[in-house]
Structures are given as structure tokens and as C-alpha cells.
Write an enzyme that holds these catalytic residues in place. Structure first.
Site, PDB file in Angstrom:
ATOM      1  N   ARG A 123       0.815  -1.221   0.000  1.00 16.86           N
ATOM      2  CA  ARG A 123       0.000   0.000   0.000  1.00 16.86           C
ATOM      3  C   ARG A 123       0.849   1.271   0.000  1.00 16.86           C
ATOM      4  NH1 ARG A 123      -4.794  -2.190   0.228  1.00 16.86           N
ATOM      5  NH2 ARG A 123      -5.184  -4.038   1.528  1.00 16.86           N
ATOM      6  N   ARG A 124       1.985   1.177  -0.653  1.00 15.57           N
ATOM      7  CA  ARG A 124       2.813   2.366  -0.854  1.00 15.57           C
ATOM      8  C   ARG A 124       2.917   2.728  -2.337  1.00 15.57           C
ATOM      9  NH1 ARG A 124       8.090   2.144   3.139  1.00 15.57           N
ATOM     10  NH2 ARG A 124       7.076   1.243   4.987  1.00 15.57           N
ATOM     11  N   GLY A 125       2.113   2.052  -3.165  1.00 16.47           N
ATOM     12  CA  GLY A 125       2.151   2.332  -4.599  1.00 16.47           C
ATOM     13  C   GLY A 125       3.294   1.674  -5.333  1.00 16.47           C
ATOM     14  N   TYR A 156      -4.448  -7.983 -11.285  1.00 16.95           N
ATOM     15  CA  TYR A 156      -3.944  -7.348 -12.502  1.00 16.95           C
ATOM     16  C   TYR A 156      -5.007  -6.737 -13.397  1.00 16.95           C
ATOM     17  CZ  TYR A 156       0.361  -9.467 -10.981  1.00 16.95           C
ATOM     18  OH  TYR A 156       1.459  -9.812 -10.236  1.00 16.95           O
ATOM     19  N   PHE A 442       5.507 -18.521 -16.995  1.00 19.74           N
ATOM     20  CA  PHE A 442       6.746 -17.740 -17.014  1.00 19.74           C
ATOM     21  C   PHE A 442       6.764 -16.755 -15.864  1.00 19.74           C
ATOM     22  CE2 PHE A 442       3.753 -15.785 -19.997  1.00 19.74           C
ATOM     23  CZ  PHE A 442       3.689 -14.476 -19.547  1.00 19.74           C
TER      24      PHE A 442
END
Length: 442
Positions: A123-125, A156, A442
């Protein structure tokens, strides 16, 4: 590659290539400390024991073959008694391979992998910065598509990735053999896995060229095929067995690697590690060979296509049981016109697509025209004719290889169609027969 460093607040982002120290005389290869620290962070992120020094060296050499670019994020101001600041708090890697987009088109794509963030730095980007910087690099390089495999299904989509291919895990009952209905063709011979060093990549390239959805393989697959990397450790695997199918002319058409699961399995089981066939016949004959092993009662395989013909090959299709279905390849379209021009189409027609992109890379309205199976794409004025379909960029990724149908996403409420006629036209133009098939992680 040269090291590239930039900072965000008190966090340092460093791009570099996997490094090996020079070897003198009879010394063993050894990764440099930065690379060893990066792998330590990766293993911690995936809750695994650290690699040994020889394992790190073998992986680093393989990463060099792939041309992987590694990213480490470092907290140089971490308070004591934190881990050594030289160990990244986040990891990321990227490299390039081709994606088969259908009709034999192989498109160079941006592959993203080994993404971890230490719990203390959530949660720090950090993930957003790593991902957006990577997509920017791909766009600057002119790559129209990014791809990844996701360990979690909720991470994602916000970056514009949509699931595009799936794989089935199957269990095949081979008690008493595997009665394949078709007559045998060619022969399957047992081989030393080490002999597959050149053959395995060559056969995969033939598979790759003919299967929509296939993604190019990294060097690790050759190491696995030859027994240089095992399923649980980066060291030689003495349990591995291998076989090759030869056609009537004696030419190799497919290969198989597999291992016995042990006498304590019930039923007694053989596990397929890899199965690559350039022809349908080779695939069928490799399965026939597996079913001929004495004392083995079950074959486990984790990379079957959703429309695998194996059940139809047998006297009793119920011998094949699907135990799990999961997504494999996730796609992120970066350049909509280039990606749509590279795609396969089953029918001619015209569609206007309104694409929404929270990151802004692909936001816009596009006129797709397919004639003679060849697509042209124009960016159009959004104030003009309303779009036939309105969709998020992640859903365009899911539609791209034909693994999901347009109507499915419309009925799920994920895509908006202007009319019933527009929906029918979109189905004709965008839907494709058969499931896309990617067999590589991968």
C-alpha cells in the site's frame, strides 16, 4: 545491460541484468551479490526456501539467455533491525517473447513475471509504479501487447490485463492400458532427457507456430526437458524420463518428459512434466506410449487444452477426468490498432469499438474493418457514430485470442452492445473457433 536507477520517495528502483562473476580455473560459476539478493527476495515473496549459490548461478545464466531485465526496489532508510537494505523489498522482471495471435502471426510481446512486494511495504504504490513503468517501457519499444501469468486473480485487472487462455488438469485412468481407437502411426522411442537439448526447442517452435495463444518459451524449459532443473529444485533431476515420437519417415514430431510419482501413490501414478507435439498424431501416440507402462494406473497432466481431443481418442472417454481448470495467460493490449491488425479473424465485417482504459494507454474509439481476413484499424472521432461495443481494455485482452466469446461477456454485463444487430456482427467478426492454447508459464 547497464544499470538504471531512479527513486520514489525513499525507495530506490534499480533495473539490471542477472549477473555472473568471472570464473577462474576450475571455479564454479557464481552470481553477483545483487543478483543473489534479488533471488532471495523472490523466494521469500513466494514463501519458498532460499536457493543455494549453485542454483542461483544456474538461474542467472538462464535469465541471461532470455535477456531478462530485473527490477529491485530498495528501502535504503529501513530502520534497524530490518533485513539488509541490499535485499529488495519488491521484485519484478520483464523480457520479450512472441505471441501466436492466430493464422501463424507471431507478435513480439512484453512478458512480465516474478512480481513480489514485501508485506511491510504494501500500500505504498510500489506495484503500481513497477507495473506502469514497465508498460511505459513496452510502449516506448513499440510492443503492442503485454502478457503475464497471475498467481492471484484480483490483482492485474486494474492494470488492464484480462485472462485470455485456460488450461485443464486431467487424470487419465490407464489401468489395463490406454485403448486408443485409431491405429498406431510411427513409433515412440525412449530417450535420454539430455538428448533433448536441441530437439525440445525445435519441436516447441513448430508447436508455437501453429497454435493460437502459444507464447514463446524461456530457456528454463530446455533445462527442465534435459533434466537440468527439477520440479522442486534448480538442480539435476535423476527421476526424469523422456520419449520422442517418430513418424513413418523417422522424423521427430513430438516429445514427452515425465516421472514416476512413487509407489506410495494410490492409484499408482505417473506425472507428465512436458508434452509438446507438432502434430495431432504425435500427441495421440505419446499418450498411447504413456498408457503402455506396466503397473501404472493413472497419468496426471496439468496442461491439457480445454478442447483436448484425448477423450475422443479412447474407447471410454470417461477415462479422462478434468480435476481443475485455471487461467494461464493474461493479456494487456497497449496499442489497439497494432494488436487488432495482427489478430486472426474468422469473418469479414466492420465494428466500432469504444475502449476504456484506466491507465490511458489505449483509451479511444476504433473502427475495425476486416476484408479478406485482413484487418485495418482507424482511430475515430468519439463524437461521431456511437460504438457497436463499449468495453474495458482488460476485456479486449480476454476477447483477443478467442478464448472468450463476445456474447458471454455481454450477458455477464461486462460489455455493452449498441443493439442485437451489433452484437451479432461482433460475434461474427471477433469470435474464433477452437480454444487458444498456451502451455508455458513464465
Amino acid at each position: 545491460m547497464h544499470t538504471t536507477t531512479h527513486t520514489t520517495g525513499n525507495l530506490r528502483h534499480e533495473l539490471f541484468g542477472a549477473g555472473l562473476l568471472p570464473v577462474d580455473g576450475d571455479g564454479e560459476p557464481c552470481a553477483d551479490q545483487r543478483t543473489a539478493n534479488w533471488f532471495r527476495a523472490v523466494r521469500t515473496g513466494f514463501h519458498e526456501q532460499p536457493y543455494t549459490a549453485p542454483e542461483v548461478a544456474r538461474l542467472a545464466a538462464s535469465y541471461q539467455v532470455d535477456g531478462r531485465v530485473l527490477l529491485g526496489v530498495y528501502d535504503d532508510d529501513a530502520p534497524a533491525p530490518s533485513l539488509d537494505a541490499a535485499i529488495p523489498v519488491a521484485t519484478f522482471a520483464e523480457f520479450r517473447k512472441t505471441l501466436n495471435t492466430g493464422a501463424g502471426n507471431l507478435v513480439e510481446s512484453h512478458l512480465i513475471t516474478v512480481v513480489t512486494v514485501r508485506p511491510s511495504h504494501r500500500r505504498r504504490g510500489i506495484l503500481r509504479r513497477m507495473m506502469t513503468d514497465s508498460l511505459e517501457r513496452a510502449r516506448a519499444a513499440g510492443l503492442p501487447i503485454a502478457a503475464l501469468t497471475a498467481s492471484e486473480g484480483t490483482i492485474y485487472g486494474r492494470f488492464g490485463f484480462g485472462p485470455a487462455t485456460v488450461l485443464d488438469s486431467v487424470r487419465v485412468d490407464v489401468k489395463g492400458g490406454l485403448p486408443v481407437q485409431a491405429p498406431a502411426e510411427g513409433q515412440v522411442v525412449s530417450v535420454d532427457p539430455a538428448s533433448l537439448k536441441e530437439l525440445a526447442p525445435a519441436l516447441f517452435e513448430r508447436f508455437h507456430a501453429t497454435h493460437r495463444g502459444s507464447i514463446g518459451r524461456q530457456d528454463a524449459y530446455t533445462l527442465r526437458a534435459t533434466g537440468r532443473v527439477g520440479p522442486d529444485a534448480v538442480k539435476d533431476d535423476p527421476t526424469l524420463r523422456a520419449a520422442v515420437h517418430l513418424d513413418a519417415a523417422g522424423e521427430p514430431q513430438g516429445f514427452l518428459t515425465y516421472a514416476f510419482a512413487g509407489w506410495d501413490t494410490s492409484p499408482v501414478t505417473m506425472k507428465i512434466r512436458d508434452l509438446v507435439a507438432a502434430t495431432g498424431t504425435a500427441r495421440r501416440e505419446l499418450w498411447r506410449y504413456l498408457g503402455a507402462h506396466d503397473l501404472v494406473e493413472r497419468i496426471d497432466y496439468g496442461a491439457a487444452a480445454p478442447d483436448d481431443p484425448l477423450p475422443w481418442s479412447l474407447d471410454d472417454p470417461r477415462r479422462v477426468t478434468v480435476t481443475e481448470r485455471e487461467d494461464l495467460l493474461w493479456l494487456r493490449i497497449i496499442d489497439v490498432p497494432a494488436a487488432l491488425r495482427a489478430r486472426e479473424y474468422a469473418a469479414d465485417g466492420r465494428l466500432r469499438l469504444r475502449v476504456l482504459d484506466p491507465l490511458g494507454y489505449a483509451e479511444g474509439t476504433y473502427e475495425l474493418a476486416v476484408e479478406g481476413g485482413v484487418a485495418s484499424v482507424d482511430v475515430v472521432d468519439e463524437a461521431g457514430t456511437p460504438a457497436d461495443l463499449e468495453l474495458d481494455i482488460a476485456l479486449l485482452g480476454s476477447l483477443y485470442l478467442g478464448g472468450t466469446g463476445v456474447r458471454t461477456l455481454v450477458e455477464a454485463g461486462r460489455i455493452q452492445a449498441a443493439s442485437a444487430e451489433a452484437l451479432a456482427r461482433a460475434e461474427r467478426v471477433l469470435d474464433l473457433a477452437g480454444a487458444p492454447y498456451a502451455i508455458n508459464g513464465f
